[in-house]
Design a protein around this motif. Structure first.
Motif, PDB file in Angstrom:
ATOM      1  N   THR A  25       0.998  -0.962  -0.533  1.00 45.66           N
ATOM      2  CA  THR A  25       0.238   0.114  -0.388  1.00 45.66           C
ATOM      3  C   THR A  25       0.403   1.525   0.020  1.00 45.66           C
ATOM      4  O   THR A  25       0.499   2.326  -0.632  1.00 45.66           O
ATOM      5  CB  THR A  25      -1.199  -0.263   1.437  1.00 45.66           C
ATOM      6  N   VAL A  26       1.540   1.355   0.602  1.00 48.48           N
ATOM      7  CA  VAL A  26       2.629   2.585   0.742  1.00 48.48           C
ATOM      8  C   VAL A  26       3.559   2.629  -0.335  1.00 48.48           C
ATOM      9  O   VAL A  26       3.274   3.381  -0.694  1.00 48.48           O
ATOM     10  CB  VAL A  26       3.408   2.462   2.029  1.00 48.48           C
ATOM     11  N   GLY A  33       2.590   9.266  -6.031  1.00 44.96           N
ATOM     12  CA  GLY A  33       2.443  11.010  -5.330  1.00 44.96           C
ATOM     13  C   GLY A  33       4.078  11.177  -6.121  1.00 44.96           C
ATOM     14  O   GLY A  33       4.025  12.461  -6.699  1.00 44.96           O
ATOM     15  N   ILE A  34       4.850  10.692  -6.403  1.00 49.07           N
ATOM     16  CA  ILE A  34       6.346  10.909  -7.292  1.00 49.07           C
ATOM     17  C   ILE A  34       5.854  11.351  -8.532  1.00 49.07           C
ATOM     18  O   ILE A  34       6.388  12.208  -9.170  1.00 49.07           O
ATOM     19  CB  ILE A  34       7.578  10.077  -6.605  1.00 49.07           C
ATOM     20  N   THR A  35       5.195  10.483  -8.963  1.00 49.67           N
ATOM     21  CA  THR A  35       5.276  10.059 -10.890  1.00 49.67           C
ATOM     22  C   THR A  35       4.323  12.126 -10.879  1.00 49.67           C
ATOM     23  O   THR A  35       4.423  12.234 -11.963  1.00 49.67           O
ATOM     24  CB  THR A  35       4.049   8.942 -11.388  1.00 49.67           C
ATOM     25  N   SER A  36       3.301  11.648  -9.486  1.00 49.54           N
ATOM     26  CA  SER A  36       1.905  13.292  -9.862  1.00 49.54           C
ATOM     27  C   SER A  36       2.988  14.282  -9.528  1.00 49.54           C
ATOM     28  O   SER A  36       2.460  14.899 -10.558  1.00 49.54           O
ATOM     29  CB  SER A  36       0.823  13.049  -9.295  1.00 49.54           C
ATOM     30  N   ASN A 175      -5.023  11.513  -6.764  1.00 47.10           N
ATOM     31  CA  ASN A 175      -4.823  10.034  -7.786  1.00 47.10           C
ATOM     32  C   ASN A 175      -3.841   9.018  -6.775  1.00 47.10           C
ATOM     33  O   ASN A 175      -3.813   7.745  -6.401  1.00 47.10           O
ATOM     34  CB  ASN A 175      -3.086  10.783  -8.232  1.00 47.10           C
ATOM     35  N   MET A 176      -3.188   9.573  -5.486  1.00 45.76           N
ATOM     36  CA  MET A 176      -2.667   9.005  -4.355  1.00 45.76           C
ATOM     37  C   MET A 176      -3.434   7.986  -3.666  1.00 45.76           C
ATOM     38  O   MET A 176      -3.674   7.599  -3.531  1.00 45.76           O
ATOM     39  CB  MET A 176      -2.267  10.334  -3.390  1.00 45.76           C
ATOM     40  N   GLY A 177      -4.953   8.940  -3.737  1.00 49.29           N
ATOM     41  CA  GLY A 177      -6.184   8.178  -3.422  1.00 49.29           C
ATOM     42  C   GLY A 177      -6.468   6.725  -3.832  1.00 49.29           C
ATOM     43  O   GLY A 177      -6.651   5.664  -2.446  1.00 49.29           O
ATOM     44  N   ALA A 179      -4.843   4.843  -5.866  1.00 49.79           N
ATOM     45  CA  ALA A 179      -3.687   4.076  -5.886  1.00 49.79           C
ATOM     46  C   ALA A 179      -3.904   3.769  -4.425  1.00 49.79           C
ATOM     47  O   ALA A 179      -3.047   2.587  -3.996  1.00 49.79           O
ATOM     48  CB  ALA A 179      -2.177   4.967  -5.505  1.00 49.79           C
ATOM     49  N   PHE A 180      -3.903   4.125  -2.708  1.00 55.09           N
ATOM     50  CA  PHE A 180      -3.894   3.500  -1.586  1.00 55.09           C
ATOM     51  C   PHE A 180      -4.800   2.559  -1.964  1.00 55.09           C
ATOM     52  O   PHE A 180      -5.080   1.689  -1.127  1.00 55.09           O
ATOM     53  CB  PHE A 180      -4.624   5.378  -0.699  1.00 55.09           C
ATOM     54  N   VAL A 181      -6.019   3.303  -2.616  1.00 45.28           N
ATOM     55  CA  VAL A 181      -7.520   1.753  -2.277  1.00 45.28           C
ATOM     56  C   VAL A 181      -6.549   0.719  -3.173  1.00 45.28           C
ATOM     57  O   VAL A 181      -7.376  -0.381  -2.948  1.00 45.28           O
ATOM     58  CB  VAL A 181      -8.745   2.621  -3.032  1.00 45.28           C
ATOM     59  N   VAL A 182      -6.055   1.289  -4.392  1.00 49.10           N
ATOM     60  CA  VAL A 182      -5.960   0.032  -5.485  1.00 49.10           C
ATOM     61  C   VAL A 182      -4.853  -1.129  -4.914  1.00 49.10           C
ATOM     62  O   VAL A 182      -4.907  -2.659  -4.681  1.00 49.10           O
ATOM     63  CB  VAL A 182      -5.119  -0.065  -6.471  1.00 49.10           C
ATOM     64  N   GLY A 183      -3.177  -0.441  -4.572  1.00 46.78           N
ATOM     65  CA  GLY A 183      -2.639  -0.650  -2.878  1.00 46.78           C
ATOM     66  C   GLY A 183      -3.086  -1.998  -2.476  1.00 46.78           C
ATOM     67  O   GLY A 183      -2.440  -2.487  -1.821  1.00 46.78           O
ATOM     68  N   LEU A 184      -3.968  -1.547  -1.370  1.00 47.44           N
ATOM     69  CA  LEU A 184      -4.367  -1.959  -0.190  1.00 47.44           C
ATOM     70  C   LEU A 184      -5.331  -3.544  -0.891  1.00 47.44           C
ATOM     71  O   LEU A 184      -5.135  -4.294   0.033  1.00 47.44           O
ATOM     72  CB  LEU A 184      -5.609  -1.332   1.064  1.00 47.44           C
ATOM     73  N   THR A 185      -5.675  -3.182  -1.656  1.00 47.89           N
ATOM     74  CA  THR A 185      -6.725  -4.381  -2.301  1.00 47.89           C
ATOM     75  C   THR A 185      -6.045  -5.230  -2.597  1.00 47.89           C
ATOM     76  O   THR A 185      -6.426  -6.907  -2.040  1.00 47.89           O
ATOM     77  CB  THR A 185      -7.449  -3.645  -3.629  1.00 47.89           C
ATOM     78  N   ILE A 186      -4.795  -5.096  -2.955  1.00 48.40           N
ATOM     79  CA  ILE A 186      -3.748  -5.317  -4.125  1.00 48.40           C
ATOM     80  C   ILE A 186      -3.548  -6.269  -2.985  1.00 48.40           C
ATOM     81  O   ILE A 186      -3.219  -7.707  -2.748  1.00 48.40           O
ATOM     82  CB  ILE A 186      -2.902  -5.155  -5.342  1.00 48.40           C
TER      83      ILE A 186
END
Length: 245
Positions: A25-26, A33-36, A175-177, A179-186
């Motif tokens: 997730t992190v 965040g870095i990409t954006s 975008n970070m929000g 990514a957080f949800v997608v990362g947590l789901t994965i």
């Protein structure tokens, strides 16, 4: 027998692999965040509005004329993005891009039953977006007289650079929000997948499920160092008791 999973087992699986879930997730959130913020090019948007309405010497409301103008709005939306208009914009501003590239930057829309046409242009440079939007509106207003043989277009509001232009994309926080949800789901999905694929026997319950037999007893794990320490203490106690007697 159909297997079921309890809420307790779900929490146990999450707790067991919590660091892996947090790591994924992190990493996903930080990378996005870095990409954006530092890699993606900010895109700015400028918008101008034109009004489709014929000048009339009469103060009376002409319903038929309004309906005619509303029907023309859809036609005008196509004409604004046509090569005939955009080629003149490219020539007038001496742009180093072709009509296709300019069409990609341009969007035209209007609210339902509205005589106002919104012309929006995006660009990495805010000043360029403003200049393009205003020039397209001016060229369209000038050329529509020759194209449609009518003079019913006026510029309602011009695009303005503003004191502090803000990009319309990327939106780092959004975008970070995501990514957080997608990362947590994965992370959660991977944790449960690894738990499902892990067929090693760890508890008495696993033996009962695998063999279908009750567990009669269990041998606990013995810490040899702790066992030796306890043995020495017990031996000294016995020697001390023998010496005292």
């Amino acid at each position: 027998m159909e297997e079921t999973i309890s809420l307790k087992e779900i929490f146990a699986t999450i707790k067991k692999r919590i660091w892996m879930i947090l790591f994924i997730t992190v990493i996903a959130t930080a990378a996005t965040g870095i990409t954006s913020y530092f890699i993606m090019t900010p895109i700015y948007e400028a918008e101008t509005q034109i009004l489709v309405q014929s000048e009339s010497d009469s103060d009376e409301f002409d319903y038929s004329q309004v309906q005619t103008n509303l029907k023309l709005v859809n036609t005008y939306s196509v004409i604004v993005k046509s090569p005939r208009i955009l080629e003149k914009v490219v020539d007038e501003l001496d742009l180093d891009k072709d009509v296709g590239q300019l069409q990609h930057q341009l969007s035209v829309n209007n609210e339902e039953n509205s005589q106002v046409l919104n012309i929006a242009v995006t660009s990495p440079e805010p000043s360029e977006a403003v200049q393009l939007a205003n020039t397209i509106a001016e060229v369209f207003q000038d050329q529509i007289v020759n194209i449609m043989s009518v003079d019913n277009v006026s510029i309602l509001s011009k695009a303005d650079l503003g004191a502090h232009p803000q990009p319309v994309k990327p939106n780092p926080l959004l975008n970070m929000g995501i990514a957080f949800v997608v990362g947590l789901t994965i992370g959660l999905g991977l944790a449960f997948l690894l738990e499902y694929l892990d067929n090693t026997i760890k508890t008495e319950q696993d033996i009962e499920k695998l063999l279908g037999l009750p567990v009669l007893g269990a041998v606990t794990e013995i810490d040899l160092e702790q066992h030796n320490t306890q043995s020495r203490v017990a031996k000294r106690r016995v020697e001390s008791e023998n010496f005292g007697s």
